[in-house]
Motif scaffolding. Structure first.
Motif, PDB file in Angstrom:
ATOM      1  N   GLU B  36       0.734  -1.254   0.078  1.00 39.62           N
ATOM      2  CA  GLU B  36      -0.153  -0.041   0.143  1.00 39.62           C
ATOM      3  C   GLU B  36       0.989   1.339   0.010  1.00 39.62           C
ATOM      4  O   GLU B  36       0.839   2.328  -0.651  1.00 39.62           O
ATOM      5  CB  GLU B  36      -1.108   0.065   1.196  1.00 39.62           C
ATOM      6  N   HIS B  39       3.167   1.785  -3.360  1.00 44.24           N
ATOM      7  CA  HIS B  39       2.257   2.160  -4.342  1.00 44.24           C
ATOM      8  C   HIS B  39       2.106   3.982  -4.210  1.00 44.24           C
ATOM      9  O   HIS B  39       2.124   4.648  -5.036  1.00 44.24           O
ATOM     10  CB  HIS B  39       0.710   1.755  -4.576  1.00 44.24           C
ATOM     11  N   GLU B  40       1.752   4.312  -2.948  1.00 44.92           N
ATOM     12  CA  GLU B  40       1.592   5.742  -2.753  1.00 44.92           C
ATOM     13  C   GLU B  40       2.894   6.509  -2.919  1.00 44.92           C
ATOM     14  O   GLU B  40       2.767   7.580  -3.382  1.00 44.92           O
ATOM     15  CB  GLU B  40       0.631   5.904  -1.361  1.00 44.92           C
ATOM     16  N   ARG B 142      -9.748  -0.246   6.450  1.00 44.31           N
ATOM     17  CA  ARG B 142      -8.461   0.180   6.125  1.00 44.31           C
ATOM     18  C   ARG B 142      -7.809   1.055   7.267  1.00 44.31           C
ATOM     19  O   ARG B 142      -6.861   1.196   7.811  1.00 44.31           O
ATOM     20  CB  ARG B 142      -8.385   0.803   4.823  1.00 44.31           C
ATOM     21  N   ARG B 195     -12.878   0.477 -12.791  1.00 44.73           N
ATOM     22  CA  ARG B 195     -12.467  -0.688 -12.331  1.00 44.73           C
ATOM     23  C   ARG B 195     -13.322  -1.695 -13.007  1.00 44.73           C
ATOM     24  O   ARG B 195     -13.425  -2.744 -12.522  1.00 44.73           O
ATOM     25  CB  ARG B 195     -12.775  -0.805 -10.645  1.00 44.73           C
ATOM     26  N   GLY B 233      -4.781  -1.277  -7.813  1.00 40.87           N
ATOM     27  CA  GLY B 233      -4.383  -1.435  -6.367  1.00 40.87           C
ATOM     28  C   GLY B 233      -4.798  -2.441  -5.719  1.00 40.87           C
ATOM     29  O   GLY B 233      -5.099  -3.599  -6.302  1.00 40.87           O
ATOM     30  N   GLU B 234      -5.290  -2.206  -4.373  1.00 42.85           N
ATOM     31  CA  GLU B 234      -5.927  -3.338  -3.588  1.00 42.85           C
ATOM     32  C   GLU B 234      -7.072  -4.243  -4.261  1.00 42.85           C
ATOM     33  O   GLU B 234      -7.851  -3.257  -4.959  1.00 42.85           O
ATOM     34  CB  GLU B 234      -6.204  -2.843  -2.236  1.00 42.85           C
ATOM     35  N   LYS B 235      -7.149  -5.380  -4.425  1.00 46.93           N
ATOM     36  CA  LYS B 235      -8.286  -5.934  -4.865  1.00 46.93           C
ATOM     37  C   LYS B 235      -8.963  -6.858  -3.920  1.00 46.93           C
ATOM     38  O   LYS B 235      -8.308  -7.283  -2.994  1.00 46.93           O
ATOM     39  CB  LYS B 235      -7.619  -7.190  -5.815  1.00 46.93           C
ATOM     40  N   ARG B 236     -10.240  -7.025  -4.166  1.00 42.82           N
ATOM     41  CA  ARG B 236     -11.130  -7.706  -3.248  1.00 42.82           C
ATOM     42  C   ARG B 236     -11.498  -8.915  -4.192  1.00 42.82           C
ATOM     43  O   ARG B 236     -11.770  -8.830  -5.106  1.00 42.82           O
ATOM     44  CB  ARG B 236     -12.359  -7.017  -2.910  1.00 42.82           C
ATOM     45  N   TRP B 270      -3.486   3.222  -7.096  1.00 43.32           N
ATOM     46  CA  TRP B 270      -4.152   3.855  -6.188  1.00 43.32           C
ATOM     47  C   TRP B 270      -5.200   2.603  -5.557  1.00 43.32           C
ATOM     48  O   TRP B 270      -5.747   2.033  -6.309  1.00 43.32           O
ATOM     49  CB  TRP B 270      -5.291   4.943  -6.573  1.00 43.32           C
ATOM     50  N   ASP B 271      -5.202   2.735  -4.329  1.00 38.45           N
ATOM     51  CA  ASP B 271      -6.013   1.725  -3.479  1.00 38.45           C
ATOM     52  C   ASP B 271      -7.366   2.390  -3.379  1.00 38.45           C
ATOM     53  O   ASP B 271      -7.699   3.354  -2.643  1.00 38.45           O
ATOM     54  CB  ASP B 271      -5.493   1.272  -2.186  1.00 38.45           C
ATOM     55  N   ARG B 273     -10.805   3.728  -1.769  1.00 35.26           N
ATOM     56  CA  ARG B 273     -10.824   3.779  -0.527  1.00 35.26           C
ATOM     57  C   ARG B 273     -12.645   3.824  -0.485  1.00 35.26           C
ATOM     58  O   ARG B 273     -13.280   3.730   0.787  1.00 35.26           O
ATOM     59  CB  ARG B 273     -10.593   5.320   0.160  1.00 35.26           C
TER      60      ARG B 273
END
Ligand code: ZN
Lengths: 105, 422
Positions: B36, B39-40, B142, B195, B233-236, B270-271, B273
């Protein structure tokens, strides 16, 4: 074994599959769902449902709202569609036949 | 000299140190960071978050949460923070004013000049960012996983990421975006946040946004383009895999659904939010920094579950309209209308009762079965590309699974560097 089971399995029908259904005389069973995409409802018994869920652990049964089996592997859904065409049926004999031939494997 | 201007008229931040200077990094205290943060660091250093030059200090977090602006009055909506456990801070003996070397995946990534070590109440941070303290909200979750202390300070990238296929074809820094638009002679650029693997409803939204963004410019020479900027970024579990998103969006142009000269696909690290209204403001800022002049906002932008009402994001953008350096293009949702016999927009079609709504669940179910949708639902080439990318990158599925998360190829690699440790 004919008639209708209590448990539903929805099979997506596109133009190509609708043609095949037409040839088998089953096209009237497909219901328009969204922008030309149709659903064919194949039914099975509680007992068959349990067998399917045991064989395909990723699948889930929605007991509260739709009473349908979701997330069956793609190959199994394909097999269900083919068997339905062959037997010209959407009743429990479709799953019966498929399971007797070793499921979708 | 070429000028690169971003959000609120600020020069695009560029804090990237040229290769071959690793000698200077020897002997610095090294702190490993998680994905995380890495990436930022990359996004901050290339100026995606202009005017931010690093992680926020306490004053910046406070004014972001309370005033929706940075201390100098620049509009800002989401805290960008570096967190560390208090034990780690004492273990490393960190103090304000120290400079450390941050390391990711076994390689140095950035220098970090720490100017503020502070506490912040994560309940307050959650509530002000997301409008809720509910842990079911992924952004709140988060925020609550932050490790106790925060450190503000500027970062300088010392190791540029090398993106792996297929990402390498779609990676551009903010300055490279601006250069690309100049080369294409685009005067107006409308950003499309995504996305998703595009269905015909998304495609129609992009086309509608093009007309809105072209405004009063002549059409004999095209000067308006669509930037499809995917969030990577972050995946679910259940999300579309990143590779499918990029390749299918690009396929729309390759197969002529968009002209070559009006469409381009890139991504931003970017994750999500899922901050709804505040995230919409953030997306507007981000795309301003890429050189976009317009930004499309549809129904329930960046929302999740039922935390926001469908047009909350558009309302907040309207409220801060004066402070945005980009024009929002507001759209309602598209649906398929059997009477109009087309994909059309809720703003214009009068057959609401007969409208068939696009839904993620429906598309997911069709794609899971691998049945090629009708052309009215999804372009056949898009379907072919999604299926191919599922087998190439997604262990057979275009949707994120535990197996994909465990085995996916990295998005980028960092060069291995020989740096003498402290
Ligand atoms: Zn209509």
């Amino acid at each position: 074994m004919t008639g209708k089971g209590n448990v539903k399995i929805n099979v997506w029908i596109n133009e190509e599959r609708l043609d095949a259904l037409r040839k088998a005389g089953l096209d009237r069973l497909a219901k328009e769902e969204f922008a030309g995409m149709m659903l064919l409802e194949v039914t099975c018994t509680e007992e068959q449902k349990d067998k399917l869920l045991e064989q395909y652990p990723t699948a889930k049964y929605d007991s509260s709202t739709t009473h349908s089996i979701e997330l069956l592997p793609r190959e199994v859904k394909d097999k269900i569609f083919e068997t339905s065409l062959q037997l010209r049926s959407t009743g429990p004999e479709v799953i019966e036949n498929m399971l007797s031939r070793g499921g979708g494997k | 000299m070429t000028s690169y201007v971003g959000h609120n008229g600020k020069t695009i931040v560029d804090r990237v140190e040229a290769d071959g200077r690793e000698g200077r990094l020897g002997g610095m205290l090294t702190i490993p960071v998680r994905r995380e943060i890495a990436h930022e660091i990359i996004s901050l250093s290339y100026g995606f978050f202009t005017p931010l030059e690093g992680f926020m200090n306490r004053e910046q977090v406070e004014s972001t949460l309370n005033e929706m602006e940075l201390p100098d009055g620049t509009l800002w909506s989401i805290p960008i923070v570096f967190d560390l456990a208090p034990e780690k801070i004492s273990e490393y003996g960190l103090r304000s004013g120290d400079e450390v070397l941050l390391e990711y995946d076994g390689s140095p990534i950035a220098r970090f000049s720490m100017d503020d070590i502070f506490d912040y109440n994560t309940d307050e941070m959650s509530e002000k960012t997301y409008g809720t303290k509910d842990l079911k909200h992924p952004g709140v979750k988060r925020t609550h996983s932050y490790q106790g202390k925060f450190i503000g300070g500027k970062v300088t990238l010392v190791n540029e990421p090398k993106f792996n296929p297929p990402y390498d074809r779609f990676w551009m820094t903010p300055k490279q975006h601006i250069d690309a638009f100049r080369k294409k002679k685009w005067k107006h650029i409308v950003a499309h946040q995504t996305r998703n693997v595009p269905h015909t409803g998304h495609e129609a939204l992009m086309k509608q946004a093009w007309f809105a963004a072209n405004e009063d410019m002549p059409v004999d020479q095209i000067r308006t383009g669509i930037l499809v900027n995917a969030i990577i970024g972050e995946k679910r579990v259940g999300d579309y895999i990143d590779e499918s998103i990029l390749l299918t969006q690009d396929a729309l142009r390759q197969y002529g659904y968009f002209r070559e000269d009006v469409h381009m696909v890139t991504f931003t690290l970017w994750d999500m939010r899922y901050a709804g209204p505040r995230e919409a403001i953030f997306h507007a800022i981000l795309r301003t920094n890429l050189g976009c002049t317009h930004h499309m906002f549809g129904r329930d932008h960046a929302g999740v579950g039922n935390f926001y009402r469908p047009y909350d994001a558009q309302d907040l953008l309207k409220q801060y309209r004066e402070k945005l350096s980009i024009k929002p293009v507001f759209l309602m949702e598209n649906w398929y209308c059997p009477e109009c016999a087309e994909v059309t927009n809720a703003s214009v079609c009068g057959h609401e009762k007969k409208a068939q709504n696009f839904s993620g669940t429906l598309l997911r179910s069709i794609l899971t079965d691998g049945v090629k949708p009708t052309k009215k639902v999804m372009r056949p080439e898009v379907f072919d590309v999604v299926m191919k990318s599922a087998s190439d990158y997604g262990v057979g599925s275009p949707f994120v699974t535990e197996k994909y998360l465990a085995s996916r190829r990295p998005i980028f690699n960092l060069r291995k560097m020989e740096v003498q440790k402290a």
